[in-house]
Design a protein around this motif. Structure first.
Motif, mmCIF file in Angstrom:
data_model
loop_
_atom_site.group_PDB
_atom_site.id
_atom_site.type_symbol
_atom_site.label_atom_id
_atom_site.label_comp_id
_atom_site.label_asym_id
_atom_site.label_seq_id
_atom_site.Cartn_x
_atom_site.Cartn_y
_atom_site.Cartn_z
ATOM 1 N N MET A 92 -43.475 -38.183 12.096
ATOM 2 C CA MET A 92 -43.247 -38.635 10.689
ATOM 3 C C MET A 92 -43.150 -37.049 9.585
ATOM 4 S SD MET A 92 -44.213 -41.059 7.818
ATOM 5 C CE MET A 92 -43.441 -41.390 6.706
ATOM 6 N N ARG A 93 -41.992 -37.012 9.066
ATOM 7 C CA ARG A 93 -42.045 -35.764 7.867
ATOM 8 C C ARG A 93 -42.438 -36.518 6.666
ATOM 9 N NH1 ARG A 93 -37.461 -34.711 5.795
ATOM 10 N NH2 ARG A 93 -36.948 -32.421 6.202
ATOM 11 N N MET A 94 -42.699 -35.333 6.034
ATOM 12 C CA MET A 94 -43.306 -35.907 4.299
ATOM 13 C C MET A 94 -42.234 -34.931 3.730
ATOM 14 S SD MET A 94 -45.982 -37.380 4.916
ATOM 15 C CE MET A 94 -46.492 -36.800 3.346
ATOM 16 N N SER A 95 -42.546 -34.817 2.107
ATOM 17 C CA SER A 95 -41.651 -34.187 0.940
ATOM 18 C C SER A 95 -41.842 -32.937 1.194
ATOM 19 C CB SER A 95 -42.284 -34.711 -0.179
ATOM 20 O OG SER A 95 -43.480 -34.518 -0.460
ATOM 21 N N GLN A 96 -40.821 -32.066 0.750
ATOM 22 C CA GLN A 96 -41.362 -30.687 1.100
ATOM 23 C C GLN A 96 -41.126 -29.555 -0.607
ATOM 24 O OE1 GLN A 96 -38.484 -28.644 4.297
ATOM 25 N NE2 GLN A 96 -37.810 -30.806 3.782
ATOM 26 N N GLN A 97 -41.779 -28.593 -0.919
ATOM 27 C CA GLN A 97 -41.929 -28.152 -1.582
ATOM 28 C C GLN A 97 -40.937 -26.730 -1.237
ATOM 29 O OE1 GLN A 97 -45.585 -27.116 -3.428
ATOM 30 N NE2 GLN A 97 -45.836 -28.887 -3.699
ATOM 31 N N VAL A 98 -39.569 -26.637 -2.408
ATOM 32 C CA VAL A 98 -38.995 -25.554 -2.014
ATOM 33 C C VAL A 98 -38.607 -24.198 -3.725
ATOM 34 C CG1 VAL A 98 -38.043 -26.674 -0.074
ATOM 35 C CG2 VAL A 98 -36.573 -26.893 -2.544
ATOM 36 N N GLN A 99 -38.540 -23.281 -3.394
ATOM 37 C CA GLN A 99 -37.664 -22.586 -4.518
ATOM 38 C C GLN A 99 -36.131 -22.695 -4.887
ATOM 39 O OE1 GLN A 99 -41.160 -22.298 -5.023
ATOM 40 N NE2 GLN A 99 -39.910 -19.811 -6.272
ATOM 41 N N ALA A 100 -36.132 -23.337 -6.685
ATOM 42 C CA ALA A 100 -34.925 -23.503 -6.877
ATOM 43 C C ALA A 100 -34.576 -23.230 -8.333
ATOM 44 C CB ALA A 100 -35.045 -25.351 -7.394
ATOM 45 N N VAL A 101 -33.494 -22.962 -9.512
ATOM 46 C CA VAL A 101 -33.420 -23.130 -10.094
ATOM 47 C C VAL A 101 -32.857 -23.800 -10.843
ATOM 48 C CG1 VAL A 101 -31.635 -21.314 -11.472
ATOM 49 C CG2 VAL A 101 -32.015 -20.735 -9.068
ATOM 50 N N VAL A 102 -33.741 -23.570 -12.296
ATOM 51 C CA VAL A 102 -33.311 -25.020 -12.629
ATOM 52 C C VAL A 102 -33.474 -24.415 -14.663
ATOM 53 C CG1 VAL A 102 -35.765 -26.225 -14.018
ATOM 54 C CG2 VAL A 102 -35.545 -25.818 -11.989
ATOM 55 N N ALA A 103 -33.350 -25.005 -15.476
ATOM 56 C CA ALA A 103 -32.497 -25.361 -16.655
ATOM 57 C C ALA A 103 -33.563 -25.995 -17.415
ATOM 58 C CB ALA A 103 -31.495 -25.216 -16.891
ATOM 59 N N PHE A 160 -32.897 -32.969 -19.502
ATOM 60 C CA PHE A 160 -33.326 -31.799 -19.280
ATOM 61 C C PHE A 160 -34.745 -32.282 -18.579
ATOM 62 C CE2 PHE A 160 -30.548 -29.725 -21.848
ATOM 63 C CZ PHE A 160 -30.035 -28.372 -21.749
ATOM 64 N N PRO A 161 -35.279 -31.379 -17.475
ATOM 65 C CA PRO A 161 -35.140 -30.611 -16.937
ATOM 66 C C PRO A 161 -33.846 -30.422 -15.907
ATOM 67 C CG PRO A 161 -36.274 -30.667 -16.165
ATOM 68 C CD PRO A 161 -36.499 -32.047 -17.063
ATOM 69 N N PHE A 162 -32.506 -29.113 -15.613
ATOM 70 C CA PHE A 162 -31.842 -30.041 -14.962
ATOM 71 C C PHE A 162 -32.007 -28.794 -13.543
ATOM 72 C CE2 PHE A 162 -29.118 -30.382 -19.338
ATOM 73 C CZ PHE A 162 -28.710 -31.630 -18.525
ATOM 74 N N LEU A 163 -31.105 -29.411 -12.525
ATOM 75 C CA LEU A 163 -31.896 -28.667 -11.100
ATOM 76 C C LEU A 163 -30.213 -28.144 -10.943
ATOM 77 C CD1 LEU A 163 -32.627 -27.802 -8.708
ATOM 78 C CD2 LEU A 163 -32.628 -29.890 -7.309
ATOM 79 N N LEU A 164 -29.515 -26.829 -11.495
ATOM 80 C CA LEU A 164 -28.635 -26.176 -11.118
ATOM 81 C C LEU A 164 -27.572 -26.481 -9.851
ATOM 82 C CD1 LEU A 164 -28.730 -23.738 -14.051
ATOM 83 C CD2 LEU A 164 -28.752 -26.175 -14.311
ATOM 84 N N GLY A 165 -26.344 -25.960 -10.055
ATOM 85 C CA GLY A 165 -25.443 -25.401 -8.785
ATOM 86 C C GLY A 165 -25.277 -26.747 -8.096
#
Length: 363
Positions: free
Chosen positions: A1-12, A59-64
């Protein structure tokens, strides 16, 4: 079973503040959802509008949002895409049930799908993903209908731009404007969207294609995408010149890729009688147009606005990617530079100064 993941992202995080690279949490896909490993994402003016608070204050926005990637996992009930599929992300995941869809016009869908679960900062703060996508990120969570499967051999940096700006311009000419063989077309504003409209007009068979801008660099770009004539409207009257280049009549289709009252008026008066004006540049809420009503009545024709080039992603993305693979649509020419995830703020600056057609984040 997969779980949530932590990744890098651009946030305003706040209005008019520089964006930052943050760790975010991407949940497991629920019913109808997909997790996509992002390969590329173009830097679009809409992302800057979000950062400046010009869309809303959530806000906050996850951009892209102008992105291509590979489906990593899907939730229950998803059968249109599967893990391993190469996809372009779109913000018009049609519902199939609203009044537009039921009339057979799904490109106007009034109830498009997004992921139901929020992505968050590590402290649990929910993020607002730009256009329901949020793809300046190593991975993102979307509705499966936001994933359009295309040829996996296509360059992600090029075809990902169909996810927004390039599709908006191509579609403004082909879908909204209905450009046909032998038509004359004028495009006001020769940035990414305007140049895509020029390319679309040429694809559709227009024989006279006029690019209008105030920047000679952008007019040179316009010529590379197929403009047969260019007009620097600082140096010449755009309306008069367009008429001169079209036998004194005006163009069959005029596309405003700027979205200001003065450019829309230029488009209106530069079209032929019974011609078509297409507004694809995005105005701000405070802008107003005041004109004699008799002018609207007496000239006939169509005044249209184009959302997302009136595209149907499932129809248009594979078709345009095929044209690209055949060498008939030069999507690579829109990619001015590729940048890392932490280069978005600098890309906003270069975009603001008109130095690039598109900066593309490569992950």
């Amino acid at each position: 079973m997969r779980m949530s993941q932590q990744v890098q992202a651009v946030v305003a995080k706040a209005r008019n503040q520089p964006v930052s690279v943050e760790t975010i949490v991407v949940p497991d896909p629920g019913p109808g959802e997909a997790v996509v490993a992002v390969r590329t994402c173009g830097v679009c003016h809409t992302d800057l509008h979000y950062r400046e608070g010009g869309i809303n204050d959530e806000f906050p926005f996850l951009l892209g949002h102008e992105a291509a990637g590979v489906v990593e996992a899907v939730g229950e009930g998803v059968d249109d895409v599967a893990p391993g599929d190469f996809v372009i992300l779109n913000w018009r995941a049609v519902c199939g049930r609203c009044r537009a869809c039921l009339k057979g016009k799904p490109w106007y869908c009034f109830n498009t799908h997004n992921a139901a679960q929020p992505m968050t900062l590590v402290d649990g703060t929910p993020l607002s993903p730009a256009l329901g996508i949020g793809a300046f990120a190593e991975k993102t969570l979307v509705h499966s209908g936001q994933c359009t499967k295309v040829d996996p051999d296509a360059s992600p940096a090029a075809v990902g731009l169909l996810g927004c700006g390039v599709m908006a311009g191509l579609g403004a000419a082909i879908n909204t404007g209905g450009v046909g063989r032998g038509d004359s077309v004028a495009v006001i504003g020769c940035g990414g969207v305007g140049d895509a409209a020029i390319a679309g007009a040429r694809l559709a068979g227009a024989t006279t294609v006029i690019g209008v801008d105030v920047d000679d660099r952008k007019l040179e770009w316009a010529r590379k995408f197929g403009a047969t004539h260019t007009v620097n409207s600082r140096e010449a009257d755009a309306v008069e010149t367009i008429r001169e280049l079209t036998g004194g009549f005006g163009a069959d289709v005029v596309i405003d890729a700027v979205g200001r009252p003065e450019t829309w008026k230029q488009a209106f008066y530069a079209r032929d009688l019974a011609g078509t004006v297409v507004l694809v540049g995005v105005p701000t809420p405070d802008m107003r147009v005041e004109m004699p009503l008799i002018d609207l009545f007496s000239r006939g024709g169509s005044l249209k606005s184009s959302w997302y080039g009136d595209c149907l992603p499932s129809r248009d993305f594979p078709y345009l990617v095929d044209l690209y693979r055949q060498g008939r649509l030069d999507l690579d020419a829109f990619v001015t530079e590729t940048i890392p995830l932490d280069g978005v703020e600098g890309a906003f600056e270069r975009m603001h100064h008109g130095d690039v057609l598109r900066s593309v984040v490569v992950l």
